[in-house]
Design an enzyme around this catalytic site. Structure first.
Site, PDB file in Angstrom:
ATOM      1  N   LYS A   1      41.351  45.590   3.470  1.00  0.00           N
ATOM      2  CA  LYS A   1      41.066  44.589   4.211  1.00  0.00           C
ATOM      3  C   LYS A   1      42.200  43.124   4.137  1.00  0.00           C
ATOM      4  O   LYS A   1      42.749  42.499   5.078  1.00  0.00           O
ATOM      5  CB  LYS A   1      39.910  43.847   3.974  1.00  0.00           C
ATOM      6  CG  LYS A   1      38.719  44.806   4.472  1.00  0.00           C
ATOM      7  CD  LYS A   1      37.362  44.472   3.650  1.00  0.00           C
ATOM      8  CE  LYS A   1      36.226  45.890   4.162  1.00  0.00           C
ATOM      9  NZ  LYS A   1      34.877  45.584   3.719  1.00  0.00           N
TER      10      LYS A   1
ATOM     11  N   GLN B   1      32.097  41.231  -0.428  1.00  0.00           N
ATOM     12  CA  GLN B   1      31.874  42.828  -0.416  1.00  0.00           C
ATOM     13  C   GLN B   1      30.576  43.417  -1.083  1.00  0.00           C
ATOM     14  O   GLN B   1      30.292  42.746  -2.067  1.00  0.00           O
ATOM     15  CB  GLN B   1      33.162  43.386  -1.231  1.00  0.00           C
ATOM     16  CG  GLN B   1      33.188  44.912  -1.250  1.00  0.00           C
ATOM     17  CD  GLN B   1      33.528  45.495   0.254  1.00  0.00           C
ATOM     18  OE1 GLN B   1      34.088  44.903   1.096  1.00  0.00           O
ATOM     19  NE2 GLN B   1      33.220  46.707   0.405  1.00  0.00           N
TER      20      GLN B   1
ATOM     21  N   ASP C   1      31.225  39.900   8.894  1.00  0.00           N
ATOM     22  CA  ASP C   1      30.741  41.307   8.749  1.00  0.00           C
ATOM     23  C   ASP C   1      29.271  41.167   9.594  1.00  0.00           C
ATOM     24  O   ASP C   1      28.954  42.713   9.599  1.00  0.00           O
ATOM     25  CB  ASP C   1      30.112  41.035   7.342  1.00  0.00           C
ATOM     26  CG  ASP C   1      31.118  42.122   6.394  1.00  0.00           C
ATOM     27  OD1 ASP C   1      31.544  43.351   7.113  1.00  0.00           O
ATOM     28  OD2 ASP C   1      31.228  42.092   5.271  1.00  0.00           O
TER      29      ASP C   1
HETATM   30  N1  GUN Z   1      30.509  47.816   1.688  1.00  0.00           N
HETATM   31  C1  GUN Z   1      30.294  48.905   2.374  1.00  0.00           C
HETATM   32  N2  GUN Z   1      30.904  48.688   3.477  1.00  0.00           N
HETATM   33  C2  GUN Z   1      31.011  47.555   3.802  1.00  0.00           C
HETATM   34  C3  GUN Z   1      31.235  46.583   4.879  1.00  0.00           C
HETATM   35  O1  GUN Z   1      31.455  47.154   5.916  1.00  0.00           O
HETATM   36  N3  GUN Z   1      31.443  45.154   4.575  1.00  0.00           N
HETATM   37  C4  GUN Z   1      30.998  44.660   3.174  1.00  0.00           C
HETATM   38  N4  GUN Z   1      30.959  43.342   3.028  1.00  0.00           N
HETATM   39  N5  GUN Z   1      30.640  45.546   2.307  1.00  0.00           N
HETATM   40  C5  GUN Z   1      30.733  46.735   2.598  1.00  0.00           C
END
Ligand code: GUN
Length: 304
Positions: free
Chosen positions: A54, A98, A121
């Site tokens: 990311k 995350q 998100d």
């Molecule tokens: N953990 C697994 N997928 C995601 C996601 O799309 N965003 C976040 N913040 N954590 C995750």
């Protein structure tokens, strides 16, 4: 093979190019570069890999990434302070915590603290609540389900009136995917570990979104001929030698793995009308949609 392959890697690249062009236009007009804060608590290898991807995407698209790696032992209060500070920071347009967080932390409370305008998100209860309600719109749609719907639309799959089956009811994928499909007038069935007669239910699906995290669980004879199959699973399975023993990497000394989805691709591609591969399907879309959401966050905050 009868199915048309939905090339997530290519479509994600196109989304990234659009975002890159839009960011460049904003910067040329004197606006600040969009900023994304990533918060990584602890040292889970999978989470660290996702967050690194990311951060890299941010920089490739002309945005700024502010990374906050935090120790697994951080207290709830300390983490809440980090989020409050990021809410106040004008350079930060999007905040991504995350998941999963270590068990001692209250994930719901942390996600509720993120300013709704920075919730790229889309996991804050306000965004999810709006997604669930008729006539309301969230500011941000969760990235992976957003990517799934985008792939269906780009492939020309008709969602309105379709029977859609979502395998899995997670907060991150299954549940928001189901809400998005309902919002687009599909008839949606959400399946999970207690669902009875799963293959029969899946066989009704014109659209199948598989997000259950079980390697190749969906077999070819579960698929309705012509269905659109979106495979969200990313499962590592060991590679084997001809004698059935695990294949060991000469470089690392560790067992070698390949990535497979929740759908048995070789079988399903002979029955489905459309199918996403793993890797190269939904995976690249998650980050592309996060970049789109971060650009949108900057627009909301800087253009008023
Ligand atoms: N953990 C697994 N997928 C995601 C996601 O799309 N965003 C976040 N913040 N954590 C995750």
């Amino acid at each position: 093979m009868t199915a048309q392959l939905i090339d997530g890697k290519l479509i994600a690249q196109q989304v990234r190019e659009q975002v890159t062009a839009e960011v460049a236009k904003r910067v040329a007009a004197g606006k600040p570069r969009p900023g994304l804060a990533t918060v990584l608590v602890g040292d889970r290898v999978d989470s660290a890999t996702y967050v690194a991807a990311k951060q890299k995407a941010c920089e490739e698209l002309g945005m700024v990434s502010y990374h906050h790696p935090l120790p697994a032992e951080i207290t709830q209060l300390e983490l809440e302070r980090v989020i409050r500070d990021l809410n106040e920071d004008e350079l930060v347009n999007g905040i991504l915590v995350q998941l999963p967080l270590p068990a001692h932390l209250d994930e719901e409370r942390i996600l509720s603290l993120i300013s709704i305008e920075k919730d790229v998100d889309g996991f804050s209860p306000i965004n999810i609540g709006r997604l669930a309600q008729k006539g309301r719109e969230p500011l941000f749609v969760p990235c992976t389900p957003y990517g799934c719907i985008y792939l269906l639309e780009r492939a020309g799959v008709k969602i309105e009136g379709a029977n859609a089956v979502v395998l899995g009811r997670s907060n991150i994928v299954g549940m928001p995917a189901a809400l998005l499909l309902i919002g687009k007038n599909a008839t949606v069935t959400v399946c999970h570990s207690r669902t009875k007669n799963l293959p029969e239910v899946v066989r009704q699906a014109d659209i199948l979104i598989a997000a259950i995290g079980r390697a190749e669980m969906v077999r070819g004879d579960w698929i309705k001929p012509g269905a659109a199959v979106i495979d969200v699973g990313i499962n590592g399975v060991p590679l084997l030698n001809p004698d059935g023993s695990p294949l060991i990497s000469e470089k690392t000394g560790k067992p070698r793995q390949k990535l497979v989805g929740d759908v048995n691709f070789e079988e399903a591609k002979e029955v489905a009308g459309f199918i996403t591969p793993v890797p190269g399907g939904v995976g690249p879309m998650t980050i592309a949609m996060l970049m789109r959401n971060t650009l949108r966050a900057a627009e909301i905050q800087q253009d008023r």
